[in-house]
Write a protein that holds these residues in place. Structure first.
Motif: not given
Length: 121
Positions: A27-42
């Motif tokens: 889970i941690g690996e997926i979250l770090r890979e896909q959310l690194y640098g992501a900005q919240y957009d509703p």
């Protein structure tokens, strides 16, 4: 012993049990890979949550939890310095079933992902 007898196991072997530590790493690996640098957009949050849940489920399937029903819940929210509390209640067999969770946060968003592994009898 008959080769077909293993199809009627009512308990998983120790090596086949849902391993929460391994699931948390996935889970941690997926979250770090896909959310690194992501900005919240509703507008994108619902699709992002579904995509993350599918990625986590697929990765856990690849690990080899074959006779487990996997339920993955992902919550993505805006990071505004407010507190969030989450809870889950489950009716399951404590000997065979388990869960793992991980949290990702950056300056813009937070994400809580939980994976529940329920042994399929």
């Amino acid at each position: 012993m008959d080769a077909g007898a293993s199809a009627y196991l009512i308990r998983p072997n120790y090596k086949d049990k849902f391993k929460a530590v391994l699931a948390k790493e996935c889970i941690g690996e997926i979250l770090r890979e896909q959310l690194y640098g992501a900005q919240y957009d509703p507008e994108e949050a619902p699709a992002l949550s579904r995509a993350l849940a599918d990625s986590i489920k697929n990765k856990l399937r690849d690990v080899g939890f074959d006779r487990y029903k996997l339920v993955v819940q992902v919550v993505v929210g805006e990071q505004r310095g407010e507190g969030v509390k989450m809870a889950a209640r489950c009716f399951w067999d404590a000997d065979t079933d388990s869960y793992a969770q991980d949290i990702f946060m950056n300056d813009s968003l937070f994400c809580v992902a939980a994976a529940f592994g329920v042994y399929y009898y």
